[in-house]
Scaffold this active site. Sequence first.
Site, PDB file in Angstrom:
ATOM      1  N   ARG A  80      43.920  42.261  36.014  1.00 38.12           N
ATOM      2  CA  ARG A  80      45.074  43.130  36.226  1.00 38.12           C
ATOM      3  C   ARG A  80      44.825  44.460  35.515  1.00 38.12           C
ATOM      4  NH1 ARG A  80      46.358  40.379  39.858  1.00 38.12           N
ATOM      5  NH2 ARG A  80      48.315  39.294  40.240  1.00 38.12           N
ATOM      6  N   GLU A 137      48.911  50.427  40.403  1.00 36.28           N
ATOM      7  CA  GLU A 137      48.462  50.343  41.804  1.00 36.28           C
ATOM      8  C   GLU A 137      49.569  50.772  42.767  1.00 36.28           C
ATOM      9  OE1 GLU A 137      46.843  46.451  42.603  1.00 36.28           O
ATOM     10  OE2 GLU A 137      45.605  46.567  40.794  1.00 36.28           O
ATOM     11  N   HIS A 177      41.593  46.220  45.052  1.00 44.89           N
ATOM     12  CA  HIS A 177      42.184  44.898  44.760  1.00 44.89           C
ATOM     13  C   HIS A 177      41.797  43.869  45.831  1.00 44.89           C
ATOM     14  CE1 HIS A 177      45.694  42.845  42.471  1.00 44.89           C
ATOM     15  NE2 HIS A 177      44.861  41.941  42.955  1.00 44.89           N
TER      16      HIS A 177
END
Length: 319
Positions: free
Chosen positions: A235, A264, A282
């Site tokens: 993350r 993000e 991602h």
Amino acid sequence: MSVPVVAVTRQIPSPGIAPLQQAGFEVRYRDVDAACPTAELAELVGPAAGLFCLLSERVDAALLDAAPNLRIVANMAVGFDNIDVPACTERGVMVTNTPDVLTDATADLTWALLLAVARRIGEGERLVRAGGWSGWRPGELLGTSLGGKTLGIFGMGKIGSAVARRAVGFEMDVIYHNRRVVPGSSAAYVSFADLLARSDVLVLNAPSTAETRQVIDAAALGAMKHTALLVNTARGPLVDEAALVDALRSGVIAGAGLDVYEAEPAVHPGLRELDNVVLLPHLGSATHEARAAMVQLACDNLVAVLNGELPLSSVTSLR
Ligand code: 8YV
């Protein structure tokens, strides 16, 4: 008896909503390939007993208050930092995630990124694509060999362990730091300070929590080898992105591979300017197989809980 309503916040890959329809639920499917805006989310979830959501949706107290019938939040992700779990628990709402089914896909992607950084694959690809390659040169784009080097893993859960297993083929020594020692692991447990000091490649595989927030900050980067590479497929908030940009610019560390970002889909502009970082959107679990299994597991959890049974993979245990 009324049919339970299940809200699905955005377009999902195969098998899609079929398992929910087969279970006889009324499905409110937002069949749009984009994150659901907050106002629309409350309207969508309002009458639902079950919520199928993704990382892109924030499930907080305000949303829960707008959905008084909600019994389960089924996140299509192993991470659940987008969900206020205590707020769910207070209201008797079960939270489930999708572990295991994405472990191998995410570990593979971690290695793809690791290799891309170590062997400068992004730079090489850009050179060829831009028509700038003038032919083989003995000193062109030299990278780092992995054999005999030390792979450091921060977070030795299922994905971290799968990353460690793959290191055997590359003949790397593996060390790790974790909240607790992992019994039976062939990797060596070390302190966080040792992990930083000894890793030639440091891979982050820990969840995003208050404890892991910006664990890789300027001080941590400064404690790493100048030749070290950092890979983050966990993350974004684990890394202070601004500090990482400074460290990559000034040679504090040699390179980085990032699949995840602090905010993000925003990416720190400094990262895009640097050649010694490989940037992915991602993609950790992005295989047909893993995504299908994630959808299926999230649906199975919804079906179980809405039928009064225990879910297959819960984050919370409600009495
Ligand atoms: C997902 C992930 O693709 O599972 C996770 O925690 O980060 C990814 O595998 C993403 O979260 C989808 O919601």
